[in-house]
Write a protein that holds these residues in place. Structure first.
Motif, mmCIF file in Angstrom:
data_model
loop_
_atom_site.group_PDB
_atom_site.id
_atom_site.type_symbol
_atom_site.label_atom_id
_atom_site.label_comp_id
_atom_site.label_asym_id
_atom_site.label_seq_id
_atom_site.Cartn_x
_atom_site.Cartn_y
_atom_site.Cartn_z
ATOM 1 N N ILE A 249 -10.983 -56.971 65.969
ATOM 2 C CA ILE A 249 -11.098 -57.694 67.250
ATOM 3 C C ILE A 249 -10.391 -59.039 67.079
ATOM 4 O O ILE A 249 -10.751 -59.820 66.192
ATOM 5 N N PRO A 250 -9.361 -59.312 67.902
ATOM 6 C CA PRO A 250 -8.620 -60.569 67.725
ATOM 7 C C PRO A 250 -9.545 -61.788 67.828
ATOM 8 O O PRO A 250 -10.539 -61.767 68.573
ATOM 9 N N GLU A 251 -9.194 -62.824 67.086
ATOM 10 C CA GLU A 251 -10.017 -64.031 66.986
ATOM 11 C C GLU A 251 -10.327 -64.632 68.363
ATOM 12 O O GLU A 251 -11.475 -64.996 68.648
ATOM 13 N N ASP A 252 -9.300 -64.704 69.262
ATOM 14 C CA ASP A 252 -9.545 -65.334 70.567
ATOM 15 C C ASP A 252 -10.542 -64.526 71.401
ATOM 16 O O ASP A 252 -11.323 -65.076 72.166
ATOM 17 N N TYR A 253 -10.551 -63.184 71.211
ATOM 18 C CA TYR A 253 -11.542 -62.365 71.930
ATOM 19 C C TYR A 253 -12.937 -62.590 71.364
ATOM 20 O O TYR A 253 -13.914 -62.655 72.098
#
Ligand SMILES: Nc1ncnc2c1ncn2[C@@H]1O[C@H](COP(=O)(O)OP(=O)(O)OP(=O)(O)O)[C@@H](O)[C@H]1O
Length: 343
Positions: A249-253
């Motif tokens: 899961i990408p950091e910004d998400y």
């Protein structure tokens, strides 16, 4: 080729019984590669060691090539063990002997003529791709090369069965792949039946025809590899399959992920596809039917035993009622949906 009937093994430790194996029944058909997977302490090593009676079962029968080996005398057992090769996690080579001499050892025990030994060992060296290492000592070999020597040695007596006890656990991923490839070639070329134990689903995925899951001394599930990956039943099997799929899961998400629904937020879903649900266009059907948009963030598809499976991280954008109906539509079509939160 290998049958285990009602095998139990109890160890005594500080006067307390440890039930390492409980009533195990297993059938490995001739010519198959059969994997037994389990977590640490599940009973895997005990199980594979019971097959050649390195560990004597407390009860139950072991049948190899139609012979009840649990009923043999010690001298008969020595004879039958020649037909059961075994390789280990830490290779178990003799450091004072060259590669050639290590492979020749089982033949020397059998008093085979020197000339025959030479041609057999050379043939095995070729089979495992180590023709140029005959006079090298194990300390000058890589882990993968050591395991190749161990495989050649295990094949010296032309066994019908090869037992692999965590044979790739000490190797890096690339070497693991090449050793598994070698085992698969040997299985095909020689028609050898292979029983392997492992704690890595990737190993099962790469070479096994069938797999059994062991947990706390019991076989909890057994099927073809394709069936296990498409319809795992036990929680342990599900956990092992998850471990082969890595979804990031990408950091910004992660930072904006809310655990509760609020206006203007959309659900972030983890979708799991197996079997039929992989090939059908259910996501675009849901988009059309329920007027939603899919924002796919990442996805991973894979193959095991001829079955495609995969996972996907996607954001569903639409009004709350349409979104709910779209999720239900996906679930009705055998896609496992987990709402990770709202973004
Ligand atoms: N010789 C022994 N004496 C006492 N207990 C034992 C013995 N060998 C194994 N056990 C116990 O039996 C159970 C099963 O052990 P086993 O080594 O077969 O598991 P495993 O799945 O191979 O685990 P690992 O992957 O950590 O090697 C464990 O609880 C272990 O402590």
């Amino acid at each position: 080729m290998i049958k285990l009937e009602n095998i139990s093994k109890t160890f005594m430790h500080n006067k307390q019984p440890i039930y390492a194996l409980k009533d195990i029944n297993l059938h490995v058909p001739a010519g198959q590669i059969f994997g037994v997977i389990g977590k640490s302490g599940a009973g895997k090593s005990t199980l594979i060691r019971c097959v050649n009676l390195l560990e004597k079962p407390t009860s139950g029968k072991v049948i190899i090539d139609n012979q009840y080996i649990t009923e043999l005398s010690n001298s008969q057992l020595i004879h039958i063990r020649r037909k059961i090769g075994m390789i280990f996690q830490h290779f178990n080579l003799l450091s004072s002997r060259t590669v050639f001499e290590n492979i020749a050892l089982p033949l020397e025990f059998d008093n085979v003529q020197k000339k025959t030994i030479k041609s057999k060992v050379n043939e095995l060296l070729k089979l495992v791709g180590l023709e140029d290492k005959a006079n090298v000592y194990p300390s000058n070999l890589s882990g993968g090369q050591k395991q190749r020597v161990a495989i050649a040695r295990a094949l010296a007596n032309d066994p019908k069965v090869l037992l692999c006890d965590e044979a790739t656990s000490a190797l890096d991923p690339e070497t693991t792949r090449s050793i598994l490839e070698l085992l698969k070639n040997i299985n095909k070329k020689l028609g050898l039946t292979i029983l392997l134990i492992t704690h890595e689903m990737d190993v099962v995925k790469q070479i096994c025809d069938q797999v059994a899951v062991i947990s706390q001394g019991e076989l909890v599930e057994q099927s073809t590899v394709g069936e296990m990956f498409s319809h795992p039943k036990s929680d342990v099997a599900k956990q092992f399959i998850q471990s082969t799929l890595h979804l990031h899961i990408p950091e910004d998400y992660l930072q904006k992920l809310s655990t509760t629904y609020q206006d203007n937020l959309h659900p972030l879903l983890r979708l799991e596809f197996t079997g039929l649900s992989v090939d059908a266009p259910f996501l675009s059907q849901a988009a059309k039917e329920f007027n939603i948009d899919n924002n796919i963030i990442s996805a991973q598809m894979d193959y095991a035993g001829g079955i495609k499976f995969g996972i996907m991280l996607t954001e569903i954008i639409g009004n709350p009622v349409d979104t709910k109906n779209a999720i239900k539509f996906l679930q009705d079509n055998n896609i496992t949906v987990e709402v990770l939160g709202y973004v």
